[in-house]
Design an enzyme around this catalytic site. Structure first.
Site, PDB file in Angstrom:
ATOM      1  N   VAL A 129       0.838  -1.212   0.000  1.00 14.44           N
ATOM      2  CA  VAL A 129       0.000   0.000   0.000  1.00 14.44           C
ATOM      3  C   VAL A 129       0.870   1.260   0.000  1.00 14.44           C
ATOM      4  CG1 VAL A 129      -1.873   1.229   1.166  1.00 14.44           C
ATOM      5  CG2 VAL A 129      -1.809  -1.276   1.217  1.00 14.44           C
TER       6      VAL A 129
ATOM      7  N   ALA B  36      -7.639  19.382  -4.130  1.00 17.82           N
ATOM      8  CA  ALA B  36      -7.378  19.843  -2.758  1.00 17.82           C
ATOM      9  C   ALA B  36      -7.287  21.361  -2.674  1.00 17.82           C
ATOM     10  CB  ALA B  36      -6.076  19.230  -2.248  1.00 17.82           C
TER      11      ALA B  36
ATOM     12  N   LYS C 197      -6.634  -1.645   9.679  1.00 16.90           N
ATOM     13  CA  LYS C 197      -7.913  -1.964  10.351  1.00 16.90           C
ATOM     14  C   LYS C 197      -7.717  -2.565  11.725  1.00 16.90           C
ATOM     15  CE  LYS C 197      -6.924  -5.123   6.981  1.00 16.90           C
ATOM     16  NZ  LYS C 197      -6.775  -5.017   5.546  1.00 16.90           N
TER      17      LYS C 197
ATOM     18  N   GLU D  10     -10.100   5.532   5.763  1.00 18.76           N
ATOM     19  CA  GLU D  10     -10.982   4.974   4.730  1.00 18.76           C
ATOM     20  C   GLU D  10     -10.461   3.625   4.209  1.00 18.76           C
ATOM     21  OE1 GLU D  10     -14.072   6.280   3.025  1.00 18.76           O
ATOM     22  OE2 GLU D  10     -13.849   4.130   2.796  1.00 18.76           O
TER      23      GLU D  10
ATOM     24  N   GLU E 150      -2.204 -15.137   2.970  1.00 21.75           N
ATOM     25  CA  GLU E 150      -0.910 -15.167   3.654  1.00 21.75           C
ATOM     26  C   GLU E 150      -0.512 -16.622   3.910  1.00 21.75           C
ATOM     27  OE1 GLU E 150       0.713 -12.365   4.783  1.00 21.75           O
ATOM     28  OE2 GLU E 150      -0.828 -11.024   4.001  1.00 21.75           O
TER      29      GLU E 150
ATOM     30  N   LYS F 247     -12.929  -4.995  10.376  1.00 19.20           N
ATOM     31  CA  LYS F 247     -13.580  -4.032   9.481  1.00 19.20           C
ATOM     32  C   LYS F 247     -15.037  -3.794   9.899  1.00 19.20           C
ATOM     33  CE  LYS F 247     -10.678  -5.667   5.696  1.00 19.20           C
ATOM     34  NZ  LYS F 247     -10.601  -6.691   4.663  1.00 19.20           N
TER      35      LYS F 247
HETATM   36  N1  LIG Z   1      -2.397  -4.988   0.960  1.00 21.45           N
HETATM   37  C1  LIG Z   1      -3.631  -4.547   0.844  1.00 21.45           C
HETATM   38  O1  LIG Z   1      -4.272  -4.734  -0.180  1.00 21.45           O
HETATM   39  C2  LIG Z   1      -4.272  -3.787   1.974  1.00 21.45           C
HETATM   40  C3  LIG Z   1      -5.616  -3.354   1.839  1.00 21.45           C
HETATM   41  C4  LIG Z   1      -6.198  -2.597   2.848  1.00 21.45           C
HETATM   42  C5  LIG Z   1      -5.469  -2.315   3.982  1.00 21.45           C
HETATM   43  N2  LIG Z   1      -4.186  -2.781   4.118  1.00 21.45           N
HETATM   44  C6  LIG Z   1      -3.452  -2.433   5.321  1.00 21.45           C
HETATM   45  O2  LIG Z   1      -2.369  -1.597   4.959  1.00 21.45           O
HETATM   46  C7  LIG Z   1      -1.281  -1.800   5.857  1.00 21.45           C
HETATM   47  C8  LIG Z   1      -0.040  -2.149   5.031  1.00 21.45           C
HETATM   48  O3  LIG Z   1      -0.308  -3.347   4.328  1.00 21.45           O
HETATM   49  P1  LIG Z   1       0.623  -3.822   3.119  1.00 21.45           P
HETATM   50  O4  LIG Z   1      -0.138  -4.869   2.420  1.00 21.45           O
HETATM   51  O5  LIG Z   1       1.129  -2.672   2.379  1.00 21.45           O
HETATM   52  O6  LIG Z   1       1.796  -4.535   3.938  1.00 21.45           O
HETATM   53  P2  LIG Z   1       3.267  -4.848   3.424  1.00 21.45           P
HETATM   54  O7  LIG Z   1       3.303  -5.008   1.963  1.00 21.45           O
HETATM   55  O8  LIG Z   1       3.789  -5.931   4.305  1.00 21.45           O
HETATM   56  O9  LIG Z   1       4.027  -3.499   3.769  1.00 21.45           O
HETATM   57  C9  LIG Z   1       4.352  -3.115   5.059  1.00 21.45           C
HETATM   58  C10 LIG Z   1       5.651  -2.402   4.967  1.00 21.45           C
HETATM   59  O10 LIG Z   1       5.938  -1.814   6.235  1.00 21.45           O
HETATM   60  C11 LIG Z   1       7.301  -2.041   6.499  1.00 21.45           C
HETATM   61  N3  LIG Z   1       7.532  -2.011   7.933  1.00 21.45           N
HETATM   62  C12 LIG Z   1       7.019  -2.819   8.874  1.00 21.45           C
HETATM   63  N4  LIG Z   1       7.468  -2.447  10.080  1.00 21.45           N
HETATM   64  C13 LIG Z   1       8.287  -1.387   9.873  1.00 21.45           C
HETATM   65  C14 LIG Z   1       9.065  -0.577  10.721  1.00 21.45           C
HETATM   66  N5  LIG Z   1       9.076  -0.769  12.029  1.00 21.45           N
HETATM   67  N6  LIG Z   1       9.789   0.416  10.158  1.00 21.45           N
HETATM   68  C15 LIG Z   1       9.777   0.620   8.816  1.00 21.45           C
HETATM   69  N7  LIG Z   1       9.059  -0.117   7.957  1.00 21.45           N
HETATM   70  C16 LIG Z   1       8.324  -1.106   8.499  1.00 21.45           C
HETATM   71  C17 LIG Z   1       7.629  -3.381   5.888  1.00 21.45           C
HETATM   72  O11 LIG Z   1       8.994  -3.417   5.663  1.00 21.45           O
HETATM   73  P3  LIG Z   1       9.785  -4.777   5.369  1.00 21.45           P
HETATM   74  O12 LIG Z   1       9.438  -5.074   3.949  1.00 21.45           O
HETATM   75  O13 LIG Z   1      11.205  -4.416   5.586  1.00 21.45           O
HETATM   76  O14 LIG Z   1       9.262  -5.785   6.339  1.00 21.45           O
HETATM   77  C18 LIG Z   1       6.811  -3.327   4.606  1.00 21.45           C
HETATM   78  O15 LIG Z   1       7.546  -2.754   3.558  1.00 21.45           O
HETATM   79  C19 LIG Z   1      -1.723  -2.898   6.811  1.00 21.45           C
HETATM   80  O16 LIG Z   1      -2.225  -2.322   7.974  1.00 21.45           O
HETATM   81  C20 LIG Z   1      -2.835  -3.601   6.050  1.00 21.45           C
HETATM   82  O17 LIG Z   1      -3.778  -4.208   6.896  1.00 21.45           O
HETATM   83  C21 LIG Z   1      -3.581  -3.506   3.128  1.00 21.45           C
END
Ligand SMILES: NC(=O)c1ccc[n+]([C@@H]2O[C@H](COP(=O)([O-])OP(=O)(O)OC[C@H]3O[C@@H](n4cnc5c(N)ncnc54)[C@H](OP(=O)(O)O)[C@@H]3O)[C@@H](O)[C@H]2O)c1
Length: 442
Positions: free
Chosen positions: A17, A36, A106, A130, A191, A206
Site C-alpha cells: 500500500v 485539494a 484496520k 478509509e 498469507e 472491518k
Molecule cells: N495490501 C492490501 O491490499 C491492503 C488493503 C487494505 C489495507 N491494508 C493495510 O495496509 C497496511 C499495510 O499493508 P501492506 O499490504 O502494504 O503490507 P506490506 O506489503 O507488508 O508493507 C508493510 C511495509 O511496512 C514495512 N515495515 C514494517 N514495520 C516497519 C518498521 N518498524 N519500520 C519501517 N518499515 C516497516 C515493511 O517493511 P519490510 O518489507 O522491511 O518488512 C513493509 O515494507 C496494513 O495495515 C494492512 O492491513 C492492506
C-alpha cells in the site's frame, strides 16, 4: 492556480500500500492539487528498504519511521506499516507532535481506535482510515457523508477478499477448502498463515469499524462474534445450492430494539441477491438506511493502487479540513458512545440474543423414528422447520439430513444442537450455517 501552502506528507512503510500510495501521489499530483486546492507533496518516506516499484529519486528517505513522526516539516503522517504495536506507537507519537494521521490499518483502528481518537481529539488533529475497510471502496465516506441523513438499520458485507475467493472456487469448481486455500496462497491472495482471513478476524476488524460509524458506538472488537469458513464443506455448498442459496462469509451488523448485532460467520444468502453474486476477491457491502433503503458498494477490497485510492482520498480530506476548527476534525465524538441527547448508545448484543434462520446438516443412522426425535428436539426449543432433505440410504447406515429452519433465537439453536449431538442416532457434530435474507432484519 493554487494559493495555499503545499500539504507535506510523510509516508511510513513502503510495502504494497505504501508503494501504491507513493506512486498515485506522484502520478496524479496535478489532479490531486486541483481537487485539494493545494499541492500534496511527499516530504519524507520512512522505510526499512527501498521498493523497486517506486522511483525515489530526490526523495528524503529515513530508515526510522519515528523520524517521520518527529519531522517538524510534516503535516500528515501516513501509517502503512501494519500490525498493532509499532504502528500504535508511531500514530500516537505523530498525534502528540500535532500531525494529522492517515492509516489503512484496520487491526490498529479496531483494537486501539478509541485511544487513538481520544488522543487526536485532545490535540485537534484528524485521524482518517478509509482504506482500513474494503480497500478501495469508499464505504466509510458513504456512511459518514452520502448516508449522513439516514438512520442505519443494518449493514452486511463481503469484506475479506481471500475468504470470498475460496468460497467462490469451492462453489464454482466443487473443490475442497484446503485445495482452494493452497491456490489462494500461491496466487498471493492469502498469507502463509491465513488465520486472520479465513477465521474472520480481519472481517471482524472491518465490521467493528463500520458498525461504530453506522451507529455511533465505541469500537468494540472484543464483542464481535467471529466464525470462520474452514469448516464449510463442498457438500454444504451443494446442499445450499439445492435449496436456492449461496454460502458467503458475511460481516453483519444490525440495530435491533435490544442492541447492536456484530457478527462474522458463513451465511446462506438467497442466490438472487446481489451480494450472493459477488465473486472472487471482490468486496461488497450492502447498507440499509431508513430514508434511502438498501444501497450497495462494490469493488476492489485490496491491492496496491485500489487501497492507495482510499489513502489519497483521506489525504485530500485532511488537506481540506486543515483549515477547519479543531473539534470538527476528529471522529472522536462519533465514537464516544454518547448521542447528542447525552444518552448512552445501544449495547452490542451477545451472540445468544441474535435471531436468524439456520441451515443444519447432521449425519444420522437411518432407522425408524430418527426424524421424529430430531423434529421433537427442535420443536421443544420453539424451532420450526422450513425445508428438509433426507437422502435415500439403507436402513442402519448413516445418512445426511439437511434442514432449513425459520428464524429463531441463537440460544434456542445452541440448546437444540447440544441435544441433537447427544442423540445416539446422530454421529459427530451438527453443521450449522446461519441464513440471512437480509430483508427480515429491517
Ligand atoms: N495490501 C492490501 O491490499 C491492503 C488493503 C487494505 C489495507 N491494508 C493495510 O495496509 C497496511 C499495510 O499493508 P501492506 O499490504 O502494504 O503490507 P506490506 O506489503 O507488508 O508493507 C508493510 C511495509 O511496512 C514495512 N515495515 C514494517 N514495520 C516497519 C518498521 N518498524 N519500520 C519501517 N518499515 C516497516 C515493511 O517493511 P519490510 O518489507 O522491511 O518488512 C513493509 O515494507 C496494513 O495495515 C494492512 O492491513 C492492506
Amino acid at each position: 492556480m493554487t494559493t495555499l501552502e503545499p500539504v507535506k506528507v510523510g509516508i511510513c512503510g513502503l510495502g504494497t500500500v505504501g508503494s501504491g500510495t507513493f506512486n498515485v501521489l506522484m502520478r496524479n499530483a496535478d489532479e490531486i492539487a486541483r481537487r485539494a486546492g493545494r499541492p500534496l507533496v511527499v516530504e519524507q518516506v520512512g522505510a526499512r528498504r527501498d521498493n523497486p516499484d517506486c522511483d525515489l529519486t530526490g526523495i528524503n528517505i529515513t530508515r526510522d519511521v519515528f523520524e517521520v513522526a518527529r519531522n517538524p516539516e510534516i503535516d500528515v503522517v501516513v501509517e502503512l506499516i501494519g500490525g498493532y504495536d509499532v504502528a500504535r506507537q508511531l500514530v500516537l507519537e505523530a498525534i502528540d507532535n500535532g500531525k494529522h494521521v492517515v492509516t489503512a490499518n484496520k487491526a490498529l483502528i479496531a483494537v486501539h481506535g478509541n485511544e487513538i481518537f481520544q488522543a487526536a481529539a485532545e490535540k485537534g488533529v484528524i485521524v482518517a482510515f478509509e482504506a482500513a475497510v474494503a480497500g478501495g471502496i469508499p464505504v466509510i465516506k458513504s456512511l459518514r457523508e452520502g448516508l449522513g441523513g439516514n438512520k442505519i438499520q443494518w449493514l452486511a458485507g463481503i469484506i475479506n477478499g481471500t475468504g470470498n475467493f475460496i468460497l467462490t472456487h469451492m462453489s464454482e469448481d466443487g473443490r475442497d477448502f484446503d485445495d482452494v486455500l493452497a491456490e489462494a496462497q500461491a496466487l498471493g491472495y492469502a498469507e502463509a498463515d491465513p488465520t486472520f482471513d479465513v477465521e474472520g478476524i480481519d472481517a471482524a476488524h472491518k465490521l467493528t469499524i463500520l458498525a461504530s460509524i453506522a451507529y455511533g458506538v465505541p469500537l468494540q472488537f472484543e464483542k464481535a462474534y467471529t466464525e470462520g469458513i474452514s469448516q464449510i464443506t463442498s457438500e454444504d455448498i451443494e446442499q445450499a445450492d439445492n435449496l436456492g442459496y449461496t454460502i458467503k462469509h458475511l460481516g453483519i451488523s444490525c440495530r435491533t430494539e435490544e442492541g447492536i448485532e456484530l457478527r462474522v460467520h458463513p451465511t446462506l444468502l438467497p442466490k438472487q441477491r446481489l451480494l450472493a453474486n459477488v465473486h472472487g476477491v471482490k468486496n461488497a457491502i450492502e447498507i440499509m438506511g431508513d430514508a434511502v433503503g438498501p444501497t450497495l458498494y462494490y469493488g476492489a477490497g485490496a491491492g496496491a493502487e485500489p487501497t492507495a485510492s482510499a489513502v489519497v482520498a483521506d489525504l485530500l480530506d485532511v488537506a481540506r479540513d486543515m483549515a477547519t476548527e479543531h473539534k470538527y476534525r476528529t471522529p472522536y465524538l462519533a465514537f464516544s458512545g454518547i448521542n447528542e441527547q447525552g444518552e448512552a448508545a445501544p449495547q452490542v448484543l451477545p451472540m445468544e440474543n441474535i435471531v436468524t434462520a439456520y441451515y443444519l446438516r447432521l449425519q444420522a443412522v437411518d432407522r425408524p423414528g430418527v426424524l421424529a426425535r430430531v423434529a421433537s428436539i427442535l420443536s421443544e426449543q420453539g424451532i420450526s422447520i422450513e425445508a428438509l432433505i433426507q437422502k435415500e440410504a439403507t436402513e442402519g447406515e448413516l445418512v445426511p439430513i439437511i434442514m432449513m429452519t425459520h428464524r429463531t433465537r441463537e440460544s434456542s439453536m445452541n440448546e437444540a444442537i447440544r441435544q441433537l449431538e447427544a442423540l445416539a442416532d446422530v454421529a459427530g457434530s451438527v453443521t450449522r450455517i446461519r441464513v440471512e435474507n437480509l430483508d427480515d432484519n429491517a
